[in-house]
Scaffold this motif. Sequence first.
Motif, PDB file in Angstrom:
ATOM      1  N   LEU A 125      37.642  28.474  35.538  1.00 36.72           N
ATOM      2  CA  LEU A 125      36.564  29.220  36.194  1.00 36.72           C
ATOM      3  C   LEU A 125      35.403  29.467  35.231  1.00 36.72           C
ATOM      4  O   LEU A 125      34.227  29.321  35.598  1.00 36.72           O
ATOM      5  CB  LEU A 125      37.122  30.540  36.716  1.00 36.72           C
ATOM      6  CG  LEU A 125      36.300  31.336  37.731  1.00 36.72           C
ATOM      7  CD1 LEU A 125      35.885  30.458  38.893  1.00 36.72           C
ATOM      8  CD2 LEU A 125      37.115  32.512  38.232  1.00 36.72           C
ATOM      9  N   ALA A 137      33.262  26.619  41.545  1.00 36.47           N
ATOM     10  CA  ALA A 137      33.792  27.868  40.965  1.00 36.47           C
ATOM     11  C   ALA A 137      34.303  28.795  42.061  1.00 36.47           C
ATOM     12  O   ALA A 137      35.342  29.453  41.889  1.00 36.47           O
ATOM     13  CB  ALA A 137      32.701  28.557  40.144  1.00 36.47           C
ATOM     14  N   CYS A 140      37.643  27.381  43.178  1.00 33.31           N
ATOM     15  CA  CYS A 140      38.664  27.593  42.144  1.00 33.31           C
ATOM     16  C   CYS A 140      39.101  29.054  42.097  1.00 33.31           C
ATOM     17  O   CYS A 140      40.297  29.351  42.005  1.00 33.31           O
ATOM     18  CB  CYS A 140      38.113  27.154  40.794  1.00 33.31           C
ATOM     19  SG  CYS A 140      39.237  27.400  39.408  1.00 33.31           S
ATOM     20  N   SER A 141      38.141  29.979  42.167  1.00 33.88           N
ATOM     21  CA  SER A 141      38.490  31.406  42.120  1.00 33.88           C
ATOM     22  C   SER A 141      39.288  31.814  43.353  1.00 33.88           C
ATOM     23  O   SER A 141      40.237  32.601  43.252  1.00 33.88           O
ATOM     24  CB  SER A 141      37.220  32.247  42.007  1.00 33.88           C
ATOM     25  OG  SER A 141      36.388  32.070  43.137  1.00 33.88           O
ATOM     26  N   TYR A 167      35.780  36.026  40.289  1.00 34.67           N
ATOM     27  CA  TYR A 167      35.838  35.714  41.725  1.00 34.67           C
ATOM     28  C   TYR A 167      34.626  36.315  42.437  1.00 34.67           C
ATOM     29  O   TYR A 167      33.931  35.634  43.214  1.00 34.67           O
ATOM     30  CB  TYR A 167      37.138  36.274  42.288  1.00 34.67           C
ATOM     31  CG  TYR A 167      37.276  36.247  43.794  1.00 34.67           C
ATOM     32  CD1 TYR A 167      37.286  35.039  44.486  1.00 34.67           C
ATOM     33  CD2 TYR A 167      37.406  37.424  44.506  1.00 34.67           C
ATOM     34  CE1 TYR A 167      37.424  35.020  45.864  1.00 34.67           C
ATOM     35  CE2 TYR A 167      37.552  37.407  45.886  1.00 34.67           C
ATOM     36  CZ  TYR A 167      37.560  36.207  46.559  1.00 34.67           C
ATOM     37  OH  TYR A 167      37.692  36.191  47.922  1.00 34.67           O
ATOM     38  N   SER A 170      31.208  34.616  41.004  1.00 37.14           N
ATOM     39  CA  SER A 170      30.903  33.274  41.522  1.00 37.14           C
ATOM     40  C   SER A 170      30.324  33.349  42.927  1.00 37.14           C
ATOM     41  O   SER A 170      29.420  32.587  43.283  1.00 37.14           O
ATOM     42  CB  SER A 170      32.167  32.407  41.510  1.00 37.14           C
ATOM     43  OG  SER A 170      33.172  32.977  42.331  1.00 37.14           O
TER      44      SER A 170
END
Length: 487
Positions: A125, A137, A140-141, A167, A170
Amino acid sequence: MTQDVEMKDRLTPSHSVSSDVSSTLQHLKEIGSLIDTGAYSKEIRRIARAVRLTISLRKKLTAPVIASFLDHALGQGSEAHGRLSVYLPKDDGHDMEVDTATSGSQAPAKHLLPELEIYCFLLMLLFLIDQKRYDEAKACSSAGIVRLKNFNRRTIDVLASRLYYYYSYSHELTGDLAEIRGNLLALHRIATLRHDELSQETLLNLLLRNYLHYNLYDQAEKLRSKAPRFEAHSNQQFCRYLFYLGMIRTIQLEYTDAKESLLQAARKAPVAARGFRIQCNKWAIIVRLLLGEIPERTVFMQKGMEKALSPYFELTNAVRIGDLELFKSVADKFAVAFNTDRTHNLIVRLRHNVIRTGLRNISISYSRISLVDVAKKLRLDSPNPVADAESIVAKAIRDGAIDATIDHAKGFMVSKETGDIYSTNEPQVAFNSRIAFCLNMHNEAVRALRFPRNTHKEKESAEKRRERHQQEQELAKHIAEDDDDDF
């Protein structure tokens, strides 16, 4: 000979790059082993240290380094490796070099720790955000959060709090904060049920930031007032909480509490967090002006903040003089900066303070002045400036801002003689508030002290314990013999 020298010069940059890559990879492996040790021994401080070391390596993270570390930590055939490897570029010229250099040192596959898996999500991240690949991102988060919900281990709390932050960050970068509000509330509820206080602290700040981003101050205050409070675990999160609390209190017109929260956040913030301290100072300056105070010049001359605080310095100067025309020109000149800082609405409130300051200066300078002249000096641009001046003077007298009377028949304002302020209780009140602040700071510093457990108690060895028992038995025997002799 010259050709050999040229060949050496050409090879030198590639060797330096490969050495940097291998050293970064070696550091990541050491961090991974630190997380392993902390997870098995249940020492949270080791995992916190691993996160701090990772932040220091952030600028050196590259795709080959992360790919090699994922192979080392997760194993190429694992499910977690498959989830994360999709975010790395497929064709990279450096992949083969790093893999061949480290293939011989790879350890055999072992049981994958949840802490190490979440750490790999966090590492990926950080890389994606630094590469400005914000959509990836986000994905992914979100995958990391889904995976994190399956674990309830106290050793994972530090990593979880960092993952929650990135999280939200992003999604903020892509302008989608509103989408995750419900998810953040659910995560906060889960953290509360699991007694994960560090994650509660982080998620509460993220929710407050989410609400304040959309100017939902009432909802932010309701959440803040009903959320469980406990002793702060992270100084950074506590500073953020104080800043958001100061913003809420400012909008709710509770300027005294807002000033205390904002100044405390600016003092407690790390020196490296210059952007955060600048924001705290901007809001604190506005709040102090709304309270009728004039900030000291040293506030605007802090190292590294002069340029950022220059609009607020000119604004403070206009309020101090009480010049309404100058105040309007400064507000128009820096309107873009004030809108960016989201302080424009607060500056609109300052107009009344500017008028009051100008009126106070007039009251001190003139013992008797007509309301027409008051309107001219205040530069009131209304259809009926004399009537407005009369109402402004009457309100200032009622609020205690000036000590004067109005002669309505003749249209004059008559100021009373100013008395000695040291004959009143104001110096005592100011002195008392400063003492209370110093005592409160001392108490907080004492509470923040940490001591290792039972180090002051010296452990008694087996020999000393045996000698002590023997001495006690001999003493008891002598006492018994003395008693027999007495009889």
